[in-house]
Motif scaffolding. Sequence first.
Motif, PDB file in Angstrom:
ATOM      1  N   GLN A   3      24.290 -30.660   7.022  1.00  0.00           N
ATOM      2  CA  GLN A   3      24.156 -30.423   5.596  1.00  0.00           C
ATOM      3  C   GLN A   3      24.140 -31.717   4.788  1.00  0.00           C
ATOM      4  O   GLN A   3      23.423 -31.831   3.807  1.00  0.00           O
ATOM      5  N   ASN A   4      24.906 -32.722   5.185  1.00  0.00           N
ATOM      6  CA  ASN A   4      24.942 -33.985   4.459  1.00  0.00           C
ATOM      7  C   ASN A   4      23.607 -34.706   4.477  1.00  0.00           C
ATOM      8  O   ASN A   4      23.243 -35.366   3.529  1.00  0.00           O
ATOM      9  N   SER A   6      20.672 -33.407   4.506  1.00  0.00           N
ATOM     10  CA  SER A   6      19.576 -32.648   3.922  1.00  0.00           C
ATOM     11  C   SER A   6      18.977 -33.330   2.694  1.00  0.00           C
ATOM     12  O   SER A   6      17.849 -33.060   2.345  1.00  0.00           O
ATOM     13  N   GLN A   7      19.742 -34.196   2.053  1.00  0.00           N
ATOM     14  CA  GLN A   7      19.210 -34.878   0.886  1.00  0.00           C
ATOM     15  C   GLN A   7      18.232 -35.986   1.258  1.00  0.00           C
ATOM     16  O   GLN A   7      17.441 -36.407   0.427  1.00  0.00           O
ATOM     17  N   HIS A  31      26.522 -42.446   0.641  1.00  0.00           N
ATOM     18  CA  HIS A  31      25.997 -41.471  -0.324  1.00  0.00           C
ATOM     19  C   HIS A  31      27.098 -40.503  -0.756  1.00  0.00           C
ATOM     20  O   HIS A  31      27.209 -40.159  -1.942  1.00  0.00           O
ATOM     21  N   HIS A  32      27.922 -40.093   0.181  1.00  0.00           N
ATOM     22  CA  HIS A  32      29.040 -39.209  -0.144  1.00  0.00           C
ATOM     23  C   HIS A  32      29.975 -39.893  -1.159  1.00  0.00           C
ATOM     24  O   HIS A  32      30.385 -39.286  -2.148  1.00  0.00           O
ATOM     25  N   LYS A  35      28.300 -40.106  -4.523  1.00  0.00           N
ATOM     26  CA  LYS A  35      28.301 -38.771  -5.139  1.00  0.00           C
ATOM     27  C   LYS A  35      29.667 -38.439  -5.732  1.00  0.00           C
ATOM     28  O   LYS A  35      29.753 -37.828  -6.805  1.00  0.00           O
ATOM     29  N   GLY A  43      24.905 -34.673  -7.858  1.00  0.00           N
ATOM     30  CA  GLY A  43      24.550 -33.369  -7.309  1.00  0.00           C
ATOM     31  C   GLY A  43      23.529 -33.477  -6.201  1.00  0.00           C
ATOM     32  O   GLY A  43      23.762 -34.119  -5.192  1.00  0.00           O
ATOM     33  N   HIS A  44      22.386 -32.861  -6.402  1.00  0.00           N
ATOM     34  CA  HIS A  44      21.304 -32.951  -5.417  1.00  0.00           C
ATOM     35  C   HIS A  44      20.199 -33.887  -5.893  1.00  0.00           C
ATOM     36  O   HIS A  44      19.093 -33.858  -5.371  1.00  0.00           O
ATOM     37  N   ASN A  45      20.490 -34.694  -6.897  1.00  0.00           N
ATOM     38  CA  ASN A  45      19.515 -35.646  -7.421  1.00  0.00           C
ATOM     39  C   ASN A  45      19.750 -37.009  -6.782  1.00  0.00           C
ATOM     40  O   ASN A  45      20.584 -37.784  -7.248  1.00  0.00           O
ATOM     41  N   LYS A  46      19.023 -37.300  -5.720  1.00  0.00           N
ATOM     42  CA  LYS A  46      19.235 -38.563  -5.028  1.00  0.00           C
ATOM     43  C   LYS A  46      18.739 -39.761  -5.836  1.00  0.00           C
ATOM     44  O   LYS A  46      18.975 -40.894  -5.470  1.00  0.00           O
TER      45      LYS A  46
END
Length: 185
Positions: A3-4, A6-7, A31-32, A35, A43-46
């Motif tokens: 899951q991590n 997936s971005q 990245h974690h 975030k 969020g999900h905006n890389k």
Amino acid sequence: MGQNSSQFTEQELQDYQDLTYFTKQEILLAHHKFKLLAPEKVGHNKNAKLPMNKMFSYPELGANPFRDRICRIFSSNHDGDCTFEDFLDMMSVFSENAPRNVKAEHAFRIYDFDGDDMIGVDDLRQVIDRLIGNEQNLSEQDMQHLIQNILDEADLDDDGALSFAEFEHVINKSPDFTSVFRMKL
């Protein structure tokens, strides 16, 4: 990684690995941590960009007297606001795997406050002020004496400022430089 990751695509992770001193797992950890600085924004905006004051909530950065300079040097717009790629670049340079010469180059840029590719008297004054803190209140005479001692030791061409080569020469004589110029993920 499931899951991590997936971005990021596998190719993006490979590109980041090729451009940094990190493994793919360390990139995902970075990245974690990025975030966590602003989950509502990242969020999900890389491609999210965090303001400098949010960057200061990264513990090791927030405690650093050069935190604003570090953010500005690594910020792609040099305004201190950082994208994940800026953060990743910063953390890579501050990692234990970054070579000494890469750390020296970035340290020089951080200490060159006026951006003239020299660390002059005014730059040294700012470095000293930040390192000792305002509560020490050095007299002007003590400050000038300290700056002169630095220049006597490091200014090999006696031009009143340190070039990158002179700065690197001093860094190379300092065995603990790479351990001091480090932040952990």
